[in-house]
Design a protein around this motif. Structure first.
Motif, PDB file in Angstrom:
ATOM      1  N   GLY A  23       0.761  -1.365  -0.113  1.00 10.12           N
ATOM      2  CA  GLY A  23      -0.039   0.167  -0.023  1.00 10.12           C
ATOM      3  C   GLY A  23       0.701   1.305  -0.131  1.00 10.12           C
ATOM      4  N   ASN A  24       2.001   1.330  -0.238  1.00  5.20           N
ATOM      5  CA  ASN A  24       2.962   2.217  -0.340  1.00  5.20           C
ATOM      6  C   ASN A  24       2.890   2.650  -1.690  1.00  5.20           C
ATOM      7  OD1 ASN A  24       3.482   2.214   2.384  1.00  5.20           O
ATOM      8  ND2 ASN A  24       4.990   0.442   2.045  1.00  5.20           N
ATOM      9  N   GLU A 133     -14.143   9.367  -9.643  1.00  6.64           N
ATOM     10  CA  GLU A 133     -13.639  10.037  -8.665  1.00  6.64           C
ATOM     11  C   GLU A 133     -14.295  10.137  -7.225  1.00  6.64           C
ATOM     12  OE1 GLU A 133     -10.424  12.844 -10.745  1.00  6.64           O
ATOM     13  OE2 GLU A 133     -12.679  13.435 -11.105  1.00  6.64           O
ATOM     14  N   THR A 134     -15.541  10.597  -7.332  1.00  2.00           N
ATOM     15  CA  THR A 134     -16.516  10.838  -6.274  1.00  2.00           C
ATOM     16  C   THR A 134     -16.633   9.409  -5.407  1.00  2.00           C
ATOM     17  OG1 THR A 134     -17.480  12.329  -7.810  1.00  2.00           O
ATOM     18  CG2 THR A 134     -18.591  11.895  -5.627  1.00  2.00           C
ATOM     19  N   SER A 135     -16.683   8.283  -6.055  1.00  6.32           N
ATOM     20  CA  SER A 135     -16.722   7.154  -5.280  1.00  6.32           C
ATOM     21  C   SER A 135     -15.696   6.918  -4.531  1.00  6.32           C
ATOM     22  CB  SER A 135     -17.257   6.089  -6.306  1.00  6.32           C
ATOM     23  OG  SER A 135     -16.086   5.826  -7.094  1.00  6.32           O
ATOM     24  N   THR A 139     -17.072   7.716   3.098  1.00  2.00           N
ATOM     25  CA  THR A 139     -18.164   8.251   3.517  1.00  2.00           C
ATOM     26  C   THR A 139     -18.349   8.027   4.987  1.00  2.00           C
ATOM     27  OG1 THR A 139     -19.352   5.982   3.082  1.00  2.00           O
ATOM     28  CG2 THR A 139     -19.433   7.685   1.536  1.00  2.00           C
ATOM     29  N   SER A 140     -18.073   8.909   5.771  1.00  3.06           N
ATOM     30  CA  SER A 140     -17.964   8.935   7.229  1.00  3.06           C
ATOM     31  C   SER A 140     -18.952  10.225   7.561  1.00  3.06           C
ATOM     32  CB  SER A 140     -16.783   9.204   7.828  1.00  3.06           C
ATOM     33  OG  SER A 140     -15.900  10.420   7.522  1.00  3.06           O
ATOM     34  N   LEU A 220      -7.281  10.727  -3.357  1.00  3.35           N
ATOM     35  CA  LEU A 220      -8.563   9.918  -3.859  1.00  3.35           C
ATOM     36  C   LEU A 220      -8.019   8.325  -3.788  1.00  3.35           C
ATOM     37  CD1 LEU A 220     -10.112  11.818  -6.484  1.00  3.35           C
ATOM     38  CD2 LEU A 220     -11.147  11.568  -4.171  1.00  3.35           C
ATOM     39  N   CYS A 221      -6.987   7.970  -4.564  1.00  6.57           N
ATOM     40  CA  CYS A 221      -6.466   6.607  -4.667  1.00  6.57           C
ATOM     41  C   CYS A 221      -6.104   5.829  -3.479  1.00  6.57           C
ATOM     42  CB  CYS A 221      -5.037   6.552  -5.783  1.00  6.57           C
ATOM     43  SG  CYS A 221      -5.594   7.205  -7.338  1.00  6.57           S
ATOM     44  N   CYS A 222      -5.555   6.891  -2.372  1.00  6.42           N
ATOM     45  CA  CYS A 222      -5.183   6.139  -1.137  1.00  6.42           C
ATOM     46  C   CYS A 222      -6.628   5.642  -0.611  1.00  6.42           C
ATOM     47  CB  CYS A 222      -4.743   7.344  -0.299  1.00  6.42           C
ATOM     48  SG  CYS A 222      -2.995   7.553  -0.709  1.00  6.42           S
ATOM     49  N   GLN A 223      -7.673   6.146  -1.042  1.00 10.76           N
ATOM     50  CA  GLN A 223      -8.859   5.766  -0.275  1.00 10.76           C
ATOM     51  C   GLN A 223      -9.586   4.497  -0.915  1.00 10.76           C
ATOM     52  OE1 GLN A 223     -11.589   8.843   1.332  1.00 10.76           O
ATOM     53  NE2 GLN A 223      -9.559  10.550   0.390  1.00 10.76           N
ATOM     54  N   PHE A 224      -9.105   4.064  -1.903  1.00 15.56           N
ATOM     55  CA  PHE A 224      -9.606   2.924  -2.468  1.00 15.56           C
ATOM     56  C   PHE A 224      -9.462   1.711  -1.776  1.00 15.56           C
ATOM     57  CE2 PHE A 224      -8.952  -1.004  -5.224  1.00 15.56           C
ATOM     58  CZ  PHE A 224     -10.039  -0.655  -5.976  1.00 15.56           C
TER      59      PHE A 224
END
Length: 402
Positions: A23-24, A133-135, A139-140, A220-224
């Motif tokens: 994940g790096n 991108e939005t997805s 979602t917190s 964004l990509c980090c949150q996939f």
């Protein structure tokens, strides 16, 4: 875990961001399609294509049915009022259900979808996942990620949209509930929204700022996490290629399954063969039993009937003969005697053994031996024959009639 490659289309080609199996971040860049294909030839990790958030509506639909066919039919009309285009011109991708039981829906134009798929066809890397991108925004609650002059906003129920930075305050003003709002971005990007964020705070909206020194695309990509709605479904679905290691294990599993199947078939074949042989032996045993004991009509337990006839020493008939004969002749070879003839009187229950030996003393000694073993034995006649003798021994079980 495998490497994950994120891609997005640009005017001159594409930009990419690579994460290793832990994940790096391990690399990023912008290039044209030809150079990209050269640089990533043989890439065996997971490739995710990220499309512009403003091209995809992220909404929800309340469809109680659990049957996918019915859901597919109902979704377009459940969100029709939110669309700027006709239902027939839109592509609908179904996602997971949120905490309220609503289905997450990603909607884009069919022509736009075809354009993205056409672009992917020029890439030699196998892309199996397409997300907006939005997805990618977690979602917190009410959350936003600043990406240059755009902001990706998402709400707690999973819906969201991408808007120009100047429209952030107006977009949040449409909230039915004024939830705490969190915005993430680098210092410059967030600072450019200072006036709008102050307006929200002036209206008693709680705003938290999360400042990081990374680009919006990286954030964004980090949150996939793999739970995003994949646009590559329905007519655009792509079968995911397995990694080399996965293929090896799959082959091993197949071989193991084949080996187990062959083993079971072999056991089944052996079972059938042994059952067939057992049936033959049962038939032969029955035939033999009926030929020896023709008057016996009780054939339900043949094994027990055999044991009954062959195992009792005090019974009459053939059973008594076999038992007495076995006891009387067991020691003949060791006594130097040869059995020549046998006579059995069933009514008296005695057995006459005609034997031959070198000396008459051998007959006497053998008779005495049988008597010591519980067999009633008497010497009958003894006659000289050449260099040896021949005689008879009358044998009865102890307690028999005289």
């Amino acid at each position: 875990m495998v490497e994950t490659l994120f891609l997005s289309q640009t005017q001159s080609g594409l930009r990419w961001l690579l994460f290793d199996q832990f994940g790096n971040k391990s690399g990023n860049g912008e290039t044209d399609v030809s150079s990209f294909n050269t640089d990533f030839a043989g890439f065996a990790g997971r490739a995710v294509f990220v499309v512009p958030g403003e091209e995809v509506l992220l909404t929800t639909a309340n469809v109680p049915s659990r049957q996918k066919r019915q859901i597919v039919q109902a979704v377009p009309y459940a969100v029709e009022e939110q669309l700027a285009s006709d239902v027939e011109d839109c592509f609908f991708a179904l996602g997971e259900r949120n905490d309220q039981g609503e289905i997450l829906i990603s909607v884009c134009g069919i022509e736009q979808m075809e354009s993205w798929v056409e672009f992917l066809s020029h890439l030699e890397v196998a892309v199996t996942t397409m997300v907006s991108e939005t997805s990618l925004v977690e979602t917190s609650g009410a959350v936003a990620v600043v990406d240059d002059d755009r902001v990706h906003v998402r709400w707690g129920n999973g819906s969201g949209l991408t808007v120009p930075s100047g429209q952030l305050a107006m977009t949040l003003a449409t909230d039915k509930e004024e939830l705490p709002f969190e915005i993430t971005g680098n210092h410059v990007a967030v600072e450019s929204l200072a006036i709008q964020l102050s307006e929200l705070e002036a209206g008693d909206r709680e705003v938290s700022r999360n400042l990081v020194e990374e680009t919006g695309f990286y954030l964004l990509c980090c949150q996939f996490n793999g739970h995003e709605t994949n646009l590559l479904q329905g007519p655009y679905k792509v079968e995911e290629k397995r990694s080399g290691l996965a293929m090896v294990w799959r082959s091993v599993a197949i071989l193991a399954g084949v080996a187990v199947l062959l083993h079971l078939l072999l056991l089944a074949g052996q079972g059938w063969f042994l059952s067939h042989k057992a049936s033959g032996y049962r038939a032969a045993s029955l035939s033999l039993y009926q030929s020896i004991f023709p008057d016996d009509r009780n054939l339900r337990d043949l094994r027990r009937r055999w044991n009954s006839h062959l195992g009792r020493s005090e019974a009459s008939g053939s059973g008594a003969f076999i038992a007495l004969f076995g006891r009387a002749t067991q020691g003949l070879p060791g006594a130097g005697l040869t059995l020549q003839k046998v006579n059995f009187n069933e009514s008296r229950g005695d057995l006459i053994l005609q034997v031959a030996g070198d000396r008459s003393e051998l007959l006497v000694q053998y008779s005495q031996r049988l008597s010591s073993e519980g067999v009633d034995a008497e010497i009958g006649t003894i006659s000289q024959e050449g260099e040896g003798v021949r005689g008879s021994i009358r044998v009865r079980a102890s307690g028999g009639a005289s």
